[in-house]
Scaffold this motif. Structure first.
Motif, short mmCIF file in Angstrom:
data_model
loop_
_atom_site.label_atom_id
_atom_site.label_comp_id
_atom_site.label_asym_id
_atom_site.label_seq_id
_atom_site.Cartn_x
_atom_site.Cartn_y
_atom_site.Cartn_z
N ALA A 171 -3.01 -13.39 2.89
CA ALA A 171 -3.05 -12.69 1.60
C ALA A 171 -4.00 -11.48 1.65
O ALA A 171 -3.88 -10.58 0.81
CB ALA A 171 -3.49 -13.65 0.50
N ILE A 172 -4.90 -11.47 2.62
CA ILE A 172 -5.87 -10.37 2.70
C ILE A 172 -5.20 -9.00 2.83
O ILE A 172 -5.54 -8.08 2.10
CB ILE A 172 -6.88 -10.62 3.84
CG1 ILE A 172 -7.76 -11.82 3.49
CG2 ILE A 172 -7.74 -9.39 4.11
CD1 ILE A 172 -8.66 -12.28 4.62
N PRO A 173 -4.22 -8.83 3.74
CA PRO A 173 -3.57 -7.51 3.82
C PRO A 173 -2.86 -7.11 2.52
O PRO A 173 -2.86 -5.93 2.16
CB PRO A 173 -2.55 -7.68 4.96
CG PRO A 173 -3.10 -8.78 5.79
CD PRO A 173 -3.78 -9.71 4.83
N PHE A 174 -2.28 -8.07 1.84
CA PHE A 174 -1.62 -7.75 0.57
C PHE A 174 -2.64 -7.26 -0.45
O PHE A 174 -2.41 -6.25 -1.13
CB PHE A 174 -0.87 -8.98 0.03
CG PHE A 174 -0.26 -8.73 -1.31
CD1 PHE A 174 0.90 -7.99 -1.43
CD2 PHE A 174 -0.86 -9.22 -2.46
CE1 PHE A 174 1.47 -7.74 -2.67
CE2 PHE A 174 -0.30 -8.98 -3.71
CZ PHE A 174 0.86 -8.24 -3.81
N ILE A 175 -3.74 -7.98 -0.54
CA ILE A 175 -4.80 -7.55 -1.48
C ILE A 175 -5.34 -6.19 -1.07
O ILE A 175 -5.58 -5.33 -1.92
CB ILE A 175 -5.91 -8.62 -1.53
CG1 ILE A 175 -5.37 -9.91 -2.14
CG2 ILE A 175 -7.12 -8.12 -2.31
CD1 ILE A 175 -6.28 -11.11 -1.98
N TRP A 176 -5.51 -5.98 0.23
CA TRP A 176 -6.01 -4.70 0.74
C TRP A 176 -5.09 -3.55 0.29
O TRP A 176 -5.57 -2.52 -0.18
CB TRP A 176 -6.06 -4.76 2.27
CG TRP A 176 -6.49 -3.52 2.96
CD1 TRP A 176 -5.73 -2.43 3.25
CD2 TRP A 176 -7.80 -3.23 3.44
NE1 TRP A 176 -6.46 -1.48 3.90
CE2 TRP A 176 -7.75 -1.95 4.04
CE3 TRP A 176 -9.00 -3.92 3.46
CZ2 TRP A 176 -8.85 -1.36 4.64
CZ3 TRP A 176 -10.10 -3.33 4.06
CH2 TRP A 176 -10.02 -2.07 4.63
N GLN A 177 -3.78 -3.74 0.45
CA GLN A 177 -2.85 -2.66 0.15
C GLN A 177 -2.51 -2.54 -1.33
O GLN A 177 -2.61 -1.46 -1.91
CB GLN A 177 -1.55 -2.86 0.95
CG GLN A 177 -1.72 -2.82 2.43
CD GLN A 177 -2.17 -1.46 2.94
OE1 GLN A 177 -1.83 -0.43 2.36
NE2 GLN A 177 -2.92 -1.45 4.02
N ALA A 178 -2.11 -3.63 -1.94
CA ALA A 178 -1.62 -3.57 -3.32
C ALA A 178 -2.75 -3.67 -4.35
O ALA A 178 -2.73 -2.98 -5.36
CB ALA A 178 -0.61 -4.68 -3.56
N MET A 222 -4.39 3.40 7.31
CA MET A 222 -4.47 3.16 8.76
C MET A 222 -5.40 2.00 9.07
O MET A 222 -5.12 1.19 9.96
CB MET A 222 -4.91 4.44 9.46
CG MET A 222 -3.83 5.51 9.46
SD MET A 222 -4.17 6.92 10.51
CE MET A 222 -5.48 7.74 9.62
N ALA A 223 -6.50 1.91 8.35
CA ALA A 223 -7.40 0.77 8.54
C ALA A 223 -6.70 -0.52 8.13
O ALA A 223 -6.92 -1.58 8.73
CB ALA A 223 -8.68 0.98 7.74
N GLY A 224 -5.85 -0.44 7.12
CA GLY A 224 -5.09 -1.61 6.68
C GLY A 224 -4.13 -2.10 7.75
O GLY A 224 -3.91 -3.31 7.90
N ILE A 225 -3.56 -1.19 8.52
CA ILE A 225 -2.67 -1.57 9.62
C ILE A 225 -3.44 -2.35 10.67
O ILE A 225 -2.98 -3.39 11.16
CB ILE A 225 -1.99 -0.33 10.23
CG1 ILE A 225 -1.02 0.28 9.22
CG2 ILE A 225 -1.28 -0.66 11.54
CD1 ILE A 225 -0.52 1.66 9.60
N LEU A 262 -6.30 -3.97 10.19
CA LEU A 262 -6.71 -5.23 9.57
C LEU A 262 -5.55 -6.24 9.56
O LEU A 262 -5.73 -7.40 9.91
CB LEU A 262 -7.20 -5.00 8.14
CG LEU A 262 -7.49 -6.26 7.34
CD1 LEU A 262 -8.81 -6.86 7.78
CD2 LEU A 262 -7.50 -5.96 5.86
N THR A 263 -4.37 -5.78 9.18
CA THR A 263 -3.20 -6.66 9.12
C THR A 263 -2.88 -7.23 10.51
O THR A 263 -2.61 -8.43 10.64
CB THR A 263 -1.99 -5.90 8.57
OG1 THR A 263 -2.30 -5.43 7.26
CG2 THR A 263 -0.75 -6.77 8.52
N SER A 264 -2.93 -6.39 11.52
CA SER A 264 -2.67 -6.85 12.88
C SER A 264 -3.68 -7.90 13.31
O SER A 264 -3.32 -8.91 13.92
CB SER A 264 -2.69 -5.67 13.85
OG SER A 264 -1.70 -4.74 13.51
#
Length: 98
Positions: free
Chosen positions: A24-31, A55-58, A60-62
């Motif tokens: 859920a962290i990447p979703f919270i990061w982006q949205a 770009m940092a979100g990419i 983090l998601t990875s």
């Protein structure tokens, strides 16, 4: 042609995998944080901050996906998947034979 799930019996109850909430962290990061980031005027490295944030979100998601993958692997998810595939294949063969 589809198989009936009621014929399958899964005996093992999977362990709790609460660490999957990390996804859920990447979703919270982006949205969730995008509205707060859109108004930042700072331009590090000559890039608009929202672009740098994406770009940092990419990255983090990875990292989060790799972490969850390693945790799944260390807890034997691949064995569970192999057993499930074997059980569903056997059920499909039984149904096709009828």
């Amino acid at each position: 042609m589809g198989y009936v799930m009621s014929q399958m019996q899964i005996t093992a109850v999977p362990a709790r995998r609460t660490y999957r909430w990390l996804l859920a962290i990447p979703f919270i990061w982006q949205a969730g944080l995008a509205p707060a980031i859109n108004d930042v005027a700072w331009t590090p490295f000559g890039l608009p901050f929202p672009m740098l944030w994406q770009m940092a979100g990419i990255v983090l998601t990875s990292a989060v996906i790799a972490l969850v993958f390693r945790l799944d692997r260390s807890r034997g998810v691949e064995d569970e998947e192999a057993a499930f595939i074997a059980a569903t294949s056997a059920a499909q063969l039984t149904e096709d034979a009828q």
